[in-house]
Design a protein around this motif. Structure first.
Motif, PDB file in Angstrom:
ATOM      1  N   GLN A 344       0.812  -1.224   0.000  1.00  0.00           N
ATOM      2  CA  GLN A 344       0.000   0.000   0.000  1.00  0.00           C
ATOM      3  C   GLN A 344       0.845   1.274   0.000  1.00  0.00           C
ATOM      4  OE1 GLN A 344      -3.242  -0.499  -0.433  1.00  0.00           O
ATOM      5  NE2 GLN A 344      -2.710  -2.679  -0.367  1.00  0.00           N
ATOM      6  N   ALA A 345       2.143   1.129   0.028  1.00  0.00           N
ATOM      7  CA  ALA A 345       3.005   2.313   0.050  1.00  0.00           C
ATOM      8  C   ALA A 345       2.828   3.107  -1.237  1.00  0.00           C
ATOM      9  CB  ALA A 345       4.457   1.893   0.218  1.00  0.00           C
ATOM     10  N   PRO A 346       2.754   4.428  -1.145  1.00  0.00           N
ATOM     11  CA  PRO A 346       2.563   5.235  -2.357  1.00  0.00           C
ATOM     12  C   PRO A 346       3.775   5.178  -3.275  1.00  0.00           C
ATOM     13  CG  PRO A 346       3.034   6.632  -0.467  1.00  0.00           C
ATOM     14  CD  PRO A 346       2.842   5.254   0.071  1.00  0.00           C
ATOM     15  N   LEU A 347       3.521   5.390  -4.550  1.00  0.00           N
ATOM     16  CA  LEU A 347       4.591   5.405  -5.531  1.00  0.00           C
ATOM     17  C   LEU A 347       5.249   6.777  -5.581  1.00  0.00           C
ATOM     18  CD1 LEU A 347       2.855   3.465  -8.441  1.00  0.00           C
ATOM     19  CD2 LEU A 347       4.788   2.660  -7.072  1.00  0.00           C
ATOM     20  N   VAL A 348       6.565   6.772  -5.724  1.00  0.00           N
ATOM     21  CA  VAL A 348       7.349   7.997  -5.818  1.00  0.00           C
ATOM     22  C   VAL A 348       7.938   8.078  -7.224  1.00  0.00           C
ATOM     23  CG1 VAL A 348       9.325   9.267  -4.917  1.00  0.00           C
ATOM     24  CG2 VAL A 348       7.927   7.855  -3.377  1.00  0.00           C
ATOM     25  N   PRO A 349       7.714   9.170  -7.953  1.00  0.00           N
ATOM     26  CA  PRO A 349       8.321   9.276  -9.285  1.00  0.00           C
ATOM     27  C   PRO A 349       9.836   9.269  -9.187  1.00  0.00           C
ATOM     28  CG  PRO A 349       6.577  10.910  -9.009  1.00  0.00           C
ATOM     29  CD  PRO A 349       6.841  10.329  -7.650  1.00  0.00           C
ATOM     30  N   VAL A 350      10.493   8.573 -10.109  1.00  0.00           N
ATOM     31  CA  VAL A 350      11.947   8.570 -10.195  1.00  0.00           C
ATOM     32  C   VAL A 350      12.327   8.757 -11.664  1.00  0.00           C
ATOM     33  CG1 VAL A 350      12.321   7.130  -8.167  1.00  0.00           C
ATOM     34  CG2 VAL A 350      12.013   6.039 -10.389  1.00  0.00           C
ATOM     35  N   ALA A 351      13.500   9.354 -11.879  1.00  0.00           N
ATOM     36  CA  ALA A 351      13.939   9.606 -13.252  1.00  0.00           C
ATOM     37  C   ALA A 351      15.444   9.726 -13.289  1.00  0.00           C
ATOM     38  CB  ALA A 351      13.300  10.887 -13.796  1.00  0.00           C
ATOM     39  N   LYS A 352      16.013   9.361 -14.418  1.00  0.00           N
ATOM     40  CA  LYS A 352      17.438   9.493 -14.637  1.00  0.00           C
ATOM     41  C   LYS A 352      17.766  10.949 -14.921  1.00  0.00           C
ATOM     42  CE  LYS A 352      21.135   7.850 -17.687  1.00  0.00           C
ATOM     43  NZ  LYS A 352      21.465   6.968 -18.825  1.00  0.00           N
ATOM     44  N   ARG A 353      18.793  11.463 -14.272  1.00  0.00           N
ATOM     45  CA  ARG A 353      19.263  12.820 -14.511  1.00  0.00           C
ATOM     46  C   ARG A 353      20.721  12.729 -14.946  1.00  0.00           C
ATOM     47  NH1 ARG A 353      14.596  13.770 -14.426  1.00  0.00           N
ATOM     48  NH2 ARG A 353      13.399  14.863 -12.827  1.00  0.00           N
ATOM     49  N   SER A 354      20.983  12.996 -16.200  1.00  0.00           N
ATOM     50  CA  SER A 354      22.353  12.881 -16.683  1.00  0.00           C
ATOM     51  C   SER A 354      22.576  13.866 -17.808  1.00  0.00           C
ATOM     52  CB  SER A 354      22.627  11.457 -17.180  1.00  0.00           C
ATOM     53  OG  SER A 354      21.800  11.159 -18.281  1.00  0.00           O
ATOM     54  N   ALA A 355      23.839  14.071 -18.122  1.00  0.00           N
ATOM     55  CA  ALA A 355      24.180  14.956 -19.227  1.00  0.00           C
ATOM     56  C   ALA A 355      23.801  14.301 -20.544  1.00  0.00           C
ATOM     57  CB  ALA A 355      25.673  15.259 -19.205  1.00  0.00           C
ATOM     58  N   GLY A 356      23.573  15.124 -21.541  1.00  0.00           N
ATOM     59  CA  GLY A 356      23.221  14.588 -22.854  1.00  0.00           C
ATOM     60  C   GLY A 356      21.735  14.339 -22.976  1.00  0.00           C
ATOM     61  N   ALA A 357      21.376  13.473 -23.911  1.00  0.00           N
ATOM     62  CA  ALA A 357      19.963  13.270 -24.241  1.00  0.00           C
ATOM     63  C   ALA A 357      19.337  12.105 -23.504  1.00  0.00           C
ATOM     64  CB  ALA A 357      19.824  13.046 -25.749  1.00  0.00           C
ATOM     65  N   LYS A 358      20.104  11.407 -22.653  1.00  0.00           N
ATOM     66  CA  LYS A 358      19.571  10.201 -22.028  1.00  0.00           C
ATOM     67  C   LYS A 358      18.883  10.483 -20.698  1.00  0.00           C
ATOM     68  CE  LYS A 358      22.283   6.492 -24.065  1.00  0.00           C
ATOM     69  NZ  LYS A 358      23.058   5.276 -23.759  1.00  0.00           N
ATOM     70  N   THR A 359      18.032  11.467 -20.661  1.00  0.00           N
ATOM     71  CA  THR A 359      17.236  11.742 -19.471  1.00  0.00           C
ATOM     72  C   THR A 359      15.883  11.061 -19.629  1.00  0.00           C
ATOM     73  OG1 THR A 359      16.395  13.784 -20.446  1.00  0.00           O
ATOM     74  CG2 THR A 359      18.377  13.936 -19.083  1.00  0.00           C
ATOM     75  N   SER A 360      15.178  10.924 -18.531  1.00  0.00           N
ATOM     76  CA  SER A 360      13.832  10.359 -18.572  1.00  0.00           C
ATOM     77  C   SER A 360      12.923  11.200 -17.686  1.00  0.00           C
ATOM     78  CB  SER A 360      13.833   8.893 -18.124  1.00  0.00           C
ATOM     79  OG  SER A 360      14.353   8.775 -16.809  1.00  0.00           O
ATOM     80  N   ARG A 361      11.638  11.011 -17.818  1.00  0.00           N
ATOM     81  CA  ARG A 361      10.648  11.773 -17.071  1.00  0.00           C
ATOM     82  C   ARG A 361       9.948  10.833 -16.105  1.00  0.00           C
ATOM     83  NH1 ARG A 361       5.166  13.916 -18.730  1.00  0.00           N
ATOM     84  NH2 ARG A 361       4.858  15.874 -17.600  1.00  0.00           N
ATOM     85  N   GLY A 362       9.988  11.165 -14.825  1.00  0.00           N
ATOM     86  CA  GLY A 362       9.441  10.285 -13.816  1.00  0.00           C
ATOM     87  C   GLY A 362       7.920  10.270 -13.791  1.00  0.00           C
ATOM     88  N   GLY A 363       7.391   9.243 -13.124  1.00  0.00           N
ATOM     89  CA  GLY A 363       5.954   9.140 -12.922  1.00  0.00           C
ATOM     90  C   GLY A 363       5.270   8.233 -13.930  1.00  0.00           C
TER      91      GLY A 363
END
Length: 446
Positions: A344-363
């Motif tokens: 039942q624990a709530p979900l926490v958005p996570v995302a990769k944060r890095s230089a260049g184009a390899k980022t992602s959007r959490g949630g």
């Protein structure tokens, strides 16, 4: 081509375990997460692509049905567990956990045949980290291959218009990939395949007549044509470019008569030769004999033949290799997870944060397609918050797996019909072969 009758429905036979169709590091992550206790945290993984292949205006979702089969067959039997143990891949505790592996989570995704754009949440996999992370490699392997072929096939069938296309690429790809490629091509509008395994496994119509070897086997071209017509009937397709094309066409009509089904041209200047052969066939009274062309066709060659009297296209190498883009660069990223193992624990958005184009959007994402007053698509809307009321009936993801049970299987014909309908609702520029940006913008909303 002589095509067998088939319904086009999925009928894949039972498959062997897919559990080792994965990367070593999936299991090392699992072992470490089991030891830390984080393995049982509820997690959400997302399949998406950051960009379309250069010049492509839209992507096509292929392979969803095969993904569902792979998830269902993801089991670690004793033979595979013994191999993992003997090679020291994971420790005994992890082996014990793998012995009981059954994916029990949920999967939502774009249905097969749908189109996608950069950032589209093509597949969402939710379960414990341990269950979901193991599926990464096999899911991406299937979706990247099948979607690449489907996208190429869609461009080819769009260029062909009402003229049918035949998939003929089995000898130009991996023997197992050949059936998958034929399946993806069929979804995107190809009418049949030369690959018998694809016909057996997926119910795709199959067809084939003869190669140059058959003509060369006989003492004369007339002998070869006579043997083929005697065996397969006057409606068969005769290959007419082994020696002299003009003489072969004349001989073909003399042997089969004006009811000859088709002639195939496999070399030379197809635009010029198609006009010459059409004129000759008409003069010989074979006005209903069709012309099939092959010879390293792609979407550009098909478009260039639009004004030629060609009736059928046979496509091989370019199709099964994605017409220059054999992968879609899809990725499988963790976008949300719980902070504890409590279900039942709530979900926490996570995302990769890095230089260049390899980022992602959490949630966890939802996606909808906004259309204009005429029903033509105008934007791909992707969000993480509440779905706007005006988009509630235009959501793109559908349930595929619920509580570990497959709920999203459908006949292959349904995916084929969906793609034709979806492509027809894209802006007209979607099917232009000239290079350009994605035909729909991706709008990100919170």
């Amino acid at each position: 081509m002589d095509v067998t009758d088939a319904s086009g429905a999925e009928r894949a036979p039972g498959a062997p375990s897919t559990a080792l169709l994965t990367d070593h590091y999936e299991l090392t992550m699992l072992q470490a997460a089991l030891r830390s206790g984080a393995a049982h945290r509820r997690s959400v993984f997302e399949v998406f692509t950051r960009r379309l292949p250069e010049g492509r205006r839209y992507g096509v979702v292929g392979g969803i049905g095969r993904v569902l089969d792979a998830i269902e067959s993801f089991r670690f039997d004793s033979t595979r567990l013994d191999w993992l143990s003997a090679n020291g891949v994971v420790d005994d505790d992890t082996l014990d956990w793998l012995a009981g592996y059954r994916f029990s989570g949920d999967v939502h995704g774009y249905p097969e045949g749908e189109v996608y754009f950069p950032g589209s949440p093509i597949l969402t996999v939710e379960g414990s980290f341990a269950e979901a992370v193991l599926l990464e490699t096999v899911v991406l392997s299937i979706l990247n291959h099948d979607s690449a072929v489907a996208a190429a096939a869609s461009r080819m069938t769009a260029a062909a218009g009402d003229r049918p296309c035949i998939e003929m690429g089995a000898r130009r790809t991996h023997e197992q990939g050949a059936a998958a490629a034929a399946r993806a091509a069929y979804i995107a509008g190809f009418g049949s395949t030369s690959d018998l395994e694809a016909g057996f496994r997926y119910g795709i119509p199959t067809g084939g007549t003869s190669a140059h070897a058959f003509t060369l086997l006989h003492d004369t071209e007339r002998d070869a044509f006579t043997a083929q017509v005697a065996s397969m009937g006057r409606g068969t397709t005769l290959l007419v470019d082994t020696y002299d094309l003009t003489e072969a066409v004349r001989t073909a009509v003399e042997v089969a008569g004006p009811s000859l089904g088709a002639v195939r041209i496999d070399s030379g200047d197809l635009l010029l030769l198609a006009h010459r052969v059409r004129r000759q066939l008409d003069e010989l009274g074979a006005g209903h004999t069709r012309i099939l062309v092959t010879s390293d066709l792609d979407e550009y060659a098909i478009a260039a033949l639009a004004a030629a009297p060609v009736d059928v296209y046979g496509v091989g190498t370019s199709l099964v290799t994605g017409s220059g883009h054999p992968t879609c660069s899809m990725v499988y990223k963790l976008v949300a997870r719980a902070s504890t193992a409590d279900p039942q624990a709530p979900l926490v958005p996570v995302a990769k944060r890095s230089a260049g184009a390899k980022t992602s959007r959490g949630g966890r994402k939802w996606a909808a397609r906004r259309t204009d007053a005429d029903g033509v698509a105008e934007a791909e809307v992707v969000g993480t918050g509440p779905v706007p009321r005006e988009l509630a009936d235009r959501l793109l993801q559908v349930p595929l797996v619920r509580g570990g049970e497959i709920v999203g299987r459908e006949p292959l014909a349904a995916a084929r019909e969906r793609h034709a309908a979806v492509r027809a609702r894209l802006p007209l520029s979607a099917t232009q072969l000239s290079r350009g940006e994605p035909v729909l913008p991706t709008e990100l909303v919170s």
